[in-house]
Design an enzyme around this catalytic site. Sequence first.
Site, short mmCIF file in Angstrom:
data_model
loop_
_atom_site.label_atom_id
_atom_site.label_comp_id
_atom_site.label_asym_id
_atom_site.label_seq_id
_atom_site.Cartn_x
_atom_site.Cartn_y
_atom_site.Cartn_z
CG HIS A 212 -0.29 0.33 2.50
ND1 HIS A 212 0.40 -0.62 3.21
CD2 HIS A 212 -0.16 1.48 3.20
CE1 HIS A 212 0.89 -0.08 4.30
NE2 HIS A 212 0.58 1.20 4.33
C1 UD1 Z 1 -2.23 5.57 5.91
C2 UD1 Z 1 -0.93 6.04 6.56
C3 UD1 Z 1 0.12 4.93 6.44
C4 UD1 Z 1 -0.40 3.63 6.97
C5 UD1 Z 1 -1.69 3.29 6.26
C6 UD1 Z 1 -2.30 1.99 6.72
C7 UD1 Z 1 -0.38 8.43 6.43
C8 UD1 Z 1 0.43 9.44 5.72
N1 UD1 Z 1 -0.38 7.21 5.89
O1 UD1 Z 1 -1.97 5.42 4.53
O2 UD1 Z 1 1.26 5.30 7.18
O3 UD1 Z 1 0.55 2.61 6.78
O4 UD1 Z 1 -2.61 4.35 6.50
O5 UD1 Z 1 -3.41 1.69 5.98
O6 UD1 Z 1 -0.99 8.73 7.43
N2 UD1 Z 1 -9.58 5.05 2.04
C9 UD1 Z 1 -10.71 4.28 2.08
N3 UD1 Z 1 -11.24 4.00 3.29
C10 UD1 Z 1 -10.70 4.44 4.45
C11 UD1 Z 1 -9.53 5.22 4.39
C12 UD1 Z 1 -8.98 5.51 3.17
O7 UD1 Z 1 -11.24 3.85 1.06
O8 UD1 Z 1 -11.22 4.12 5.52
C13 UD1 Z 1 -8.98 5.34 0.73
C14 UD1 Z 1 -9.16 6.77 0.33
O9 UD1 Z 1 -9.52 6.81 -1.01
C15 UD1 Z 1 -7.78 7.37 0.50
C16 UD1 Z 1 -6.86 6.16 0.35
O10 UD1 Z 1 -7.61 5.05 0.81
O11 UD1 Z 1 -7.51 8.36 -0.43
C17 UD1 Z 1 -5.61 6.27 1.17
O12 UD1 Z 1 -5.92 6.58 2.53
P1 UD1 Z 1 -4.97 7.55 3.39
O13 UD1 Z 1 -5.48 7.63 4.77
O14 UD1 Z 1 -4.76 8.82 2.63
O15 UD1 Z 1 -3.57 6.85 3.38
P2 UD1 Z 1 -3.16 5.33 3.48
O16 UD1 Z 1 -2.55 4.92 2.20
O17 UD1 Z 1 -4.27 4.48 4.01
#
Ligand code: UD1
Length: 379
Positions: A212
């Site tokens: 991821h």
């Molecule tokens: C975040 C953390 C990362 C951690 C990871 C675990 C930061 C910078 N990154 O990254 O360190 O390892 O979480 O998962 O804080 N989304 C969903 N559902 C959710 C949350 C997110 O669909 O509940 C999607 C959204 O489209 C979002 C994407 O996932 O844009 C990424 O989520 P985001 O929280 O931005 O970063 P992660 O890649 O999850």
Amino acid sequence: MTTKILLVAGARPNFMKVAPLLRECERRKGIRAILVHTGQHYDDGLSDVFFRDLAIRPPDYELKVGSGSHAEQTAEIMRRFEPVCTAEKPDIVVVVGDVNSTMAASLVAVKLGIPVAHVEAGLRSFDRTMPEEINRIVTDAIASWHFTTEPSANENLLREGIPDSQIHFVGNVMIDTLMACRDQAERSPILDVLQLRNGSHEAIPYGVVTLHRPSNVDIPGQLLRLMEVLQQIATELPLIFPVHPRTAATLQRLGWHAKPVGLQLVNPLGYLDFLKLTVHARLMITDSGGIQEETTILQVPCLTVRGTTERPITVQCGWNRLVGTNPDTLVTACHEELAKGARRGQQPPLWDGKASQRILDVLTGEKSAERVSTMDSEP
Ligand code: UD1
């Protein structure tokens, strides 16, 4: 006098770190714990299932910030967290890990004059293109207590000028949770659900994949090559790949579908299912930080699809190997790992299930945790 401790959780890897701290706070007299969920992760599969699996009580505050760019998400957390701090006036704000919620909550608290304790402080990948590295550096620069999981973290903090008196080597709260949940995880039906047993009901050899990191999954060409390589490895070792939403979004853009041999793409798994899947795996392929630590304790060989790790103890202990982000190197590394028989590695010091107790001992001033003497001990 009651000490009010406000714990912040926001994203998936935070929940297993906050769970044992909250339990330890609530077990002790003289502490009032407040739990804030920023809502950085909000899906059932990334958030709610962890509250259920880890029996975490409902948060006192849900900030529901949701997704956004780094600036938007960080700003929104800060905007919504400030009134909570102003209303609750906690004595200490405890943040864990390295996600945007960790840094955002720390900035708010410190600017209101509330001291911050950072759990999992001092880890450094020395790669500033990782958003987590920036979150770690900023949080550590302003925290008052730095609770570390491995000797390298103490060294990094000292090099950055953090006073020795603020650094406490306490072990790993994520491992507290892993140890507490192992028996319960064994009851998960996940091996049957994913058809990973043979006719004698034994687990068949299989590998687990998680990817991821933006550097692996946001660039369609890189992810495509990795998927092709995983498909190739899966002809020799069945692979289970719980797909993170970030990764799923790129796969969807690519219109990618697994061939029906070997590689099973599934939705993100809950904590107990994932733990059981890991315990019985022959091999882990990941770019996660926490999974490098979990596989070390579970003695499962881990191939990390990154060029750096902020958790070098996992490599030193012999269970983790950095294979870089070149997909071809991953194939070779898999072959090498599968050719090896059973082997032994070491275990990091103080990863014994008692990190939360040590942290609360320090925060309540009962005693100072293991210090440099323990740092010197070899893994
Ligand atoms: C975040 C953390 C990362 C951690 C990871 C675990 C930061 C910078 N990154 O990254 O360190 O390892 O979480 O998962 O804080 N989304 C969903 N559902 C959710 C949350 C997110 O669909 O509940 C999607 C959204 O489209 C979002 C994407 O996932 O844009 C990424 O989520 P985001 O929280 O931005 O970063 P992660 O890649 O999850």
